[in-house]
Design a protein around this motif. Sequence first.
Motif, PDB file in Angstrom:
ATOM      1  N   UNK A 117       8.446  36.113 -10.554  1.00 47.08           N
ATOM      2  CA  UNK A 117       6.713  35.982 -10.405  1.00 47.08           C
ATOM      3  C   UNK A 117       6.143  37.412 -10.480  1.00 47.08           C
ATOM      4  N   UNK A 118       4.981  37.547 -11.157  1.00 47.28           N
ATOM      5  CA  UNK A 118       4.166  38.532 -10.813  1.00 47.28           C
ATOM      6  C   UNK A 118       2.636  38.108 -10.897  1.00 47.28           C
ATOM      7  N   UNK A 123       8.069  31.926 -13.319  1.00 54.38           N
ATOM      8  CA  UNK A 123       8.967  31.022 -13.858  1.00 54.38           C
ATOM      9  C   UNK A 123       9.985  30.461 -12.903  1.00 54.38           C
ATOM     10  N   UNK A 124      10.285  29.093 -13.378  1.00 50.98           N
ATOM     11  CA  UNK A 124      11.339  28.373 -12.542  1.00 50.98           C
ATOM     12  C   UNK A 124      12.180  27.869 -13.629  1.00 50.98           C
ATOM     13  N   UNK A 125      13.440  28.802 -13.459  1.00 51.76           N
ATOM     14  CA  UNK A 125      14.409  28.496 -14.410  1.00 51.76           C
ATOM     15  C   UNK A 125      15.506  28.002 -13.702  1.00 51.76           C
ATOM     16  N   UNK A 160      -0.311  28.946 -12.597  1.00 52.16           N
ATOM     17  CA  UNK A 160       0.814  27.990 -13.139  1.00 52.16           C
ATOM     18  C   UNK A 160       2.148  28.522 -13.203  1.00 52.16           C
ATOM     19  N   UNK A 161       3.163  27.817 -12.979  1.00 54.50           N
ATOM     20  CA  UNK A 161       4.474  28.050 -13.523  1.00 54.50           C
ATOM     21  C   UNK A 161       4.964  27.531 -14.817  1.00 54.50           C
ATOM     22  N   UNK A 206       9.018  40.097  -9.778  1.00 50.35           N
ATOM     23  CA  UNK A 206       9.905  39.831  -8.646  1.00 50.35           C
ATOM     24  C   UNK A 206      10.872  38.721  -9.070  1.00 50.35           C
ATOM     25  N   UNK A 207      12.091  38.864  -8.724  1.00 53.27           N
ATOM     26  CA  UNK A 207      13.202  37.957  -9.277  1.00 53.27           C
ATOM     27  C   UNK A 207      13.567  37.608  -7.776  1.00 53.27           C
TER      28      UNK A 207
END
Length: 363
Positions: A58-59, A120-122, A65-66, A38-39
């Motif tokens: 996220x999935x 993921x936090x980009x 954790x990220x 999911x974006x």
Amino acid sequence: MEQELAALAADLVRMDSRSSLSNLEVAERIEAELDGFEIERLDYVDAGGVAKRALVAHRGGPGGLALSGHMDTVPATGWTDDPWSGAIRDGVLHGLGSVDMKGAVAACVMAARRAPRATLLITTDEETTKQGARIIAGQSVLAKRAGLAGIIVAEPTSLIPVRGHRAHIAFTATAEGVQAHSSTGKGLNANWALIPFLVEASAMFERLRSDPSLQDDAYDPVFSDFNLVVDNHGTAVNVTVAKATARIKFRYSHRVDPAPVLLAMREAARANGLTLEEAHEGHPPELPLDHPLVRRACAVTGVAARTAPYGTDASELQAIAPCVVLGPGSIETAHTPFERVSVAELLRAVDVFGALLNGDART
């Protein structure tokens, strides 16, 4: 997987995403690797009117954790080779952003793809304002829904866990003058108003290196960074300076009270008729040695945690969850014209990140 990792990292380096430019191309390239996630796209326009995008992906269920990294780079100062070559020579990726931190971002993506649960936090603008991280922390619905237990900020630490680092306050002091041909006596050189302020700033620089009350022996060096850049905005030597600017980056750790420095700089600017602007990062992040995330990172890497004198997006992302900084490559080549990281260490990072995401204490 090695070839796929190297190809993604090289592709990201080849995209010019200095902080003054848009990062949309980089964001789209990363998103293309995240099938099944999911974006959430967090689009904004920076203070210079440039379109930017932060990504949250996220999935899986909540509570994991990220992994976090940033897409922007510093300017290409001093480079003689092509900064955006993305060349891989003898197993080493070269180019602007290779170690800080597009190689690490590629490793984060690969690790997340292999994990049943990952976030993921980009971000972007990490090298300047931390705006991307601040927007994720303040606006991301997906990051909040993920219910994160912790965040790994994958800056270059040679895969050594960093449990705390400094944050900064950026001062900008501006003196105004009148531009004229310097021979006519009609102008007013702004530098003469700036110099007394710089004398007081110099005194603060020395105080930070000598006053134990402003130092923290948990850090190396124990004294705070107080870095000065003076700008006459391109004025020629035969022209009186219409605008003189002093920019100072002051970094301080969790245990240092910045109030004396703030007071001194404000008073120095007021006394000398200067305009003073301040830009504050979030509070310096620091976790105790016995924090569960620190212990987990140490168990996975087999290395004791330390602190670091620089800053990262953790100063903003800690508002979401506790942060440990841990990533491939050496900070020694970051922000230099010979930036590089080995593909072998990026591969090692994928394994470390995977172990952390999976709750595995083995590497």
